[in-house]
Structures are given as structure tokens and as C-alpha cells.
Design an enzyme around this catalytic site. Structure first.
Site, mmCIF file in Angstrom:
data_model
loop_
_atom_site.group_PDB
_atom_site.id
_atom_site.type_symbol
_atom_site.label_atom_id
_atom_site.label_comp_id
_atom_site.label_asym_id
_atom_site.label_seq_id
_atom_site.Cartn_x
_atom_site.Cartn_y
_atom_site.Cartn_z
ATOM 1 N N HIS A 136 1.377 -0.795 -0.217
ATOM 2 C CA HIS A 136 0.033 -0.082 -0.260
ATOM 3 C C HIS A 136 0.827 1.259 0.061
ATOM 4 O O HIS A 136 0.798 2.253 -1.126
ATOM 5 C CB HIS A 136 -0.715 0.306 1.369
ATOM 6 C CG HIS A 136 -1.862 1.121 1.451
ATOM 7 N ND1 HIS A 136 -3.286 1.259 1.426
ATOM 8 C CD2 HIS A 136 -1.562 2.378 1.664
ATOM 9 C CE1 HIS A 136 -3.723 2.619 1.615
ATOM 10 N NE2 HIS A 136 -2.566 3.026 2.055
ATOM 11 N N GLU A 137 1.857 0.965 0.776
ATOM 12 C CA GLU A 137 2.783 2.575 1.049
ATOM 13 C C GLU A 137 3.608 2.285 -0.466
ATOM 14 O O GLU A 137 3.857 3.655 -0.960
ATOM 15 C CB GLU A 137 3.478 2.898 2.793
ATOM 16 C CG GLU A 137 2.611 2.535 3.513
ATOM 17 C CD GLU A 137 2.126 3.587 3.738
ATOM 18 O OE1 GLU A 137 2.058 4.786 3.087
ATOM 19 O OE2 GLU A 137 0.628 3.206 4.255
ATOM 20 N N HIS A 195 2.299 4.801 -3.114
ATOM 21 C CA HIS A 195 1.899 5.471 -2.690
ATOM 22 C C HIS A 195 3.793 6.533 -3.297
ATOM 23 O O HIS A 195 3.596 7.449 -3.863
ATOM 24 C CB HIS A 195 2.382 6.372 -1.141
ATOM 25 C CG HIS A 195 0.707 6.409 -0.493
ATOM 26 N ND1 HIS A 195 -0.590 6.774 -1.674
ATOM 27 C CD2 HIS A 195 0.248 5.857 0.426
ATOM 28 C CE1 HIS A 195 -1.172 6.219 -0.220
ATOM 29 N NE2 HIS A 195 -1.020 5.920 0.325
ATOM 30 N N ASP A 205 -5.515 8.077 3.576
ATOM 31 C CA ASP A 205 -5.478 9.061 2.203
ATOM 32 C C ASP A 205 -7.042 9.481 2.309
ATOM 33 O O ASP A 205 -6.056 10.267 1.297
ATOM 34 C CB ASP A 205 -5.340 7.992 1.883
ATOM 35 C CG ASP A 205 -4.335 7.124 1.759
ATOM 36 O OD1 ASP A 205 -3.550 7.249 2.574
ATOM 37 O OD2 ASP A 205 -4.134 6.003 2.122
#
Length: 383
Positions: free
Chosen positions: A67-68, A71, A165
């Protein structure tokens, strides 16, 4: 981030694990193991439920890392800069030290994480079906459960509240209307509201829906509140400092120690000049910075033998025309009390944390004076 251990580097981005993750690991392993045992049946699991719980925790935090990374990869592709990724007890944090330009790219960067979690969650749940048909019912149940956790992670992060987010998307949508500082303050206010709601539900529960006394929800409330306040403060500092140059705030002081000076001599100079650090020069050029902390780490009997160059920390080349905001970021990342300012390789001054704080205070006073008694007028400068 203090208290974090570096475990790997991916695409040049340091990956760290915060000690809080290690603290919560046994609890989450027990909780996930209990869920599997009650949902699937302990007698049907091949192995102890706690072992399954540990495996699920490891897979969940790998999912958080993906997930990170979503980004971070988007930010890098659009000209941003990523300092590191840190895994915490309630998720992960990507420290993006330079955002991609434009509110649109910031919104898309924020959406990249939840979208990745949702896609991963759906794939895991779909992938659990053939596992069940192949006779691995316990693995299928665990994979489906992990998929559900990823879907929850994606949806939870879409809440329009900092530091999630969705809060970044909200800020991006409001920036063109309110400006970056006020948009951040609005998103942070919404984030604090959600934090209060999470805290109340965690303490008192919801009748018929959620039991009272949920420690995980209370921890999430604390982290969300702190994250919202921190984000708002950081953007305000950026707004105040981004328009200032280092030359406007630095102290034109060229006091330094030689690379071959002993740590004992450095200690005496630090005490005499009441300084927390001194630049180290060699052949007239700055080669590092020696701090009081570095001096203290050298045992007193050895300070006469150890040279300043051996304990000096490397420093970036900070020129008088550099942005004061960039200087503050460098100090924070390197945990330094000051930075030497150089021009054409020669020391021309120093910039301390106190100089930056004074600059922010003066800038804020100027903007408040410009706004007048009714607080109307521009309150931010855009980098």
C-alpha cells in the site's frame, strides 16, 4: 522517525519497522489466531492458531508495505521525493519530503494506496476459492480473511480525514479554493473530528453494533488525532518558511574547528562558545559538523587522541540562496541542531533551529499584521 529499525531498501527507499509494531505483534497474532479458531474451527486448523495468527500478521504488514509503496512509486514517477517508509502498529507511513506538483497529482498519489489495497483484497478473496476446491480449506479461509482485511484497509483509508489518504484527497480538492494551508487545516479539523468519534466509540461502544472498551480503536483515535495535528503544523511551517532564503535567517559566523583538532579541543570550544555544534573545516572547506552528542560518545580518556574528522557528521551543501524550508527538512532528517552555510565552498555562516523558529515567528507576525484586526487577507505563500 525515531524508534524505527531499518530492515530493507526498495527502489532506493529505506523500509523501517517502528518498535510499536513489535509491541503489538503478539496481540494481533493472538487476535487473528482467535478469529481463525472461532470462525473456521480450531480442530480443523492444521497447526496451532497462534502460528496462523503470526503468519496473518506478517502477511497483513506486507500488504501495508505494498500500500505504502504504491504511494511512493507514484510520487517518484511524478517528480516527488520519498524519504522512507515506516511500518507502525496501526499501519504504515510514507514520508514524502517533496510532493508531486499540482493538487491533481497529490490526489492521485493519495488514491494509489487505497486502490492497491482494494485490488489486492479482491484478488485474495477470489484466489481463496480454488484453494478451497483443492482441499486446503484452512488456507482458503485465512487467505479470504486477509483479503477482507485489505478491503477494510482500503476503505478505511478513504475516509476524508487526515492523516488518512482520504484526507489528502480532501485537501487536494480544497486547495484551489482555500489555498494549501487552509485546505490542510480544514482536512486536519475533519481528521480530529473522526479521531474524537473513534475514541468515543472505542470507549463506550455502539449499542447493538460495537462493544465498549476497544483498545485498538482508541489507539487509532490517538494516532489519527496526532497525525492530523502534525500534518497541519508541518504545512503551516512550510508556508511560513518556503518564501524565506537561508541568508535572511543565518548567523554570519565563521567559527569552526579543524579536521585534525582533538575531540578534547572541540569540547573546550563548544563549552567556551556555548554552542551545540561546530563546523569542521579542512583546507578552508567544510567537511562536516561535530555536535556535543558526538563528543559525549567519546570516552574522556580518549578525547585527546580522537580527531574531529572521526566524529564529524556529513552535512549537505547549504547555500545562502537555499530555501529555509529545505534547510529545516535537512535538519529534521539528519537530527542536527544546525547546518553550516557555505558559498563557493567556503564557510560564511551557520543556520540553527533557533534561527528558523525566529524566522517563522517574524513571518507569522508580518502576515497577521497584513491581515489586520479582522484576520482577512492572504495568510500563506505558495512554494
Amino acid at each position: 522517525m525515531r524508534g524505527a529499525i531499518r530492515i530493507a531498501t526498495l527502489r532506493g527507499i529505506p523500509i523501517r519497522v517502528h518498535y510499536s509494531f513489535l509491541l503489538v505483534l503478539p496481540f494481533l497474532a493472538w487476535l487473528f489466531g482467535l478469529t481463525l479458531a472461532s470462525g473456521f474451527g480450531a480442530e480443523r486448523l492444521r497447526g496451532h492458531p497462534l502460528v496462523w495468527g503470526v503468519g496473518l500478521v506478517a502477511c497483513l504488514f506486507l500488504s501495508v508495505l505494498v500500500h505504502e509503496l504504491a504511494h511512493s512509486v507514484y510520487a517518484l514517477r511524478k517528480g516527488g521525493q520519498v524519504s522512507d517508509i515506516t511500518l507502525l502498529m496501526i499501519g504504515g507511513v510514507s514520508r514524502i519530503t517533496r510532493m508531486p506538483e499540482g493538487a491533481r497529482h497529490e490526489a492521485l498519489m493519495a488514491l494509489a494506496g487505497p486502490a492497491t489495497s482494494l485490488v489486492l483484497g479482491v484478488l485474495l478473496m477470489v484466489g481463496s476459492v480454488p484453494l478451497a476446491r483443492a482441499g486446503a480449506a484452512d488456507v482458503s479461509f485465512a487467505v479470504a480473511y486477509l483479503g477482507g482485511l485489505n478491503v477494510f484497509l482500503g476503505l478505511f483509508n478513504l475516509l476524508p480525514a487526515f492523516p488518512m489518504d482520504g484526507g489528502r484527497v480532501l485537501r487536494a480538492l480544497l486547495t484551489g479554493w482555500l489555498g494549501r494551508v487552509r485546505a490542510t487545516q480544514t482536512a486536519a479539523f475533519v481528521g480530529k473530528g473522526f479521531a474524537l468519534l473513534f475514541g468515543l466509540v472505542g470507549l463506550f461502544g455502539l449499542p447493538g453494533l460495537w462493544p465498549a472498551g476497544n483498545p485498538i480503536l482508541i489507539l487509532i483515535a490517538v494516532f489519527v488525532f496526532m497525525g492530523a495535528a502534525g500534518e497541519s503544523r508541518e504545512v503551516l511551517m512550510q508556508s511560513l518558511l518556503s518564501g524565506l532564503r537561508v541568508r535572511e535567517l543565518m548567523t554570519p559566523r565563521t567559527s569552526a574547528v579543524g579536521a585534525e583538532d582533538s575531540v578534547e579541543e572541540v569540547d573546550a570550544r563548544l563549552r567556551a562558545e556555548r554552542r551545540r555544534a561546530l563546523p569542521v573545516v579542512e583546507d578552508g572547506r567544510v567537511v562536516g559538523l561535530v555536535t556535543r552528542m558526538a563528543v559525549r560518545r567519546v570516552p574522556e580518556p580518549r578525547r585527546a587522541q580522537v580527531r574531529a574528522r572521526e566524529v564529524a557528521q556529513p552535512v549537505p551543501e547549504l547555500t545562502p540562496e537555499a530555501s529555509a524550508w529545505d534547510a529545516l527538512r535537512e535538519m529534521g532528517q539528519r537530527q542536527l541542531p544546525q547546518l553550516p552555510v557555505v558559498q563557493e565552498g567556503l564557510l560564511v555562516g551557520t543556520l540553527t533551529q533557533e534561527d528558523l523558529v525566529r524566522g517563522m515567528q517574524l513571518r507569522e507576525l508580518e502576515e497577521n499584521r497584513r491581515d489586520g484586526p479582522w484576520g482577512v487577507g492572504p495568510r500563506e505563500s505558495h512554494p
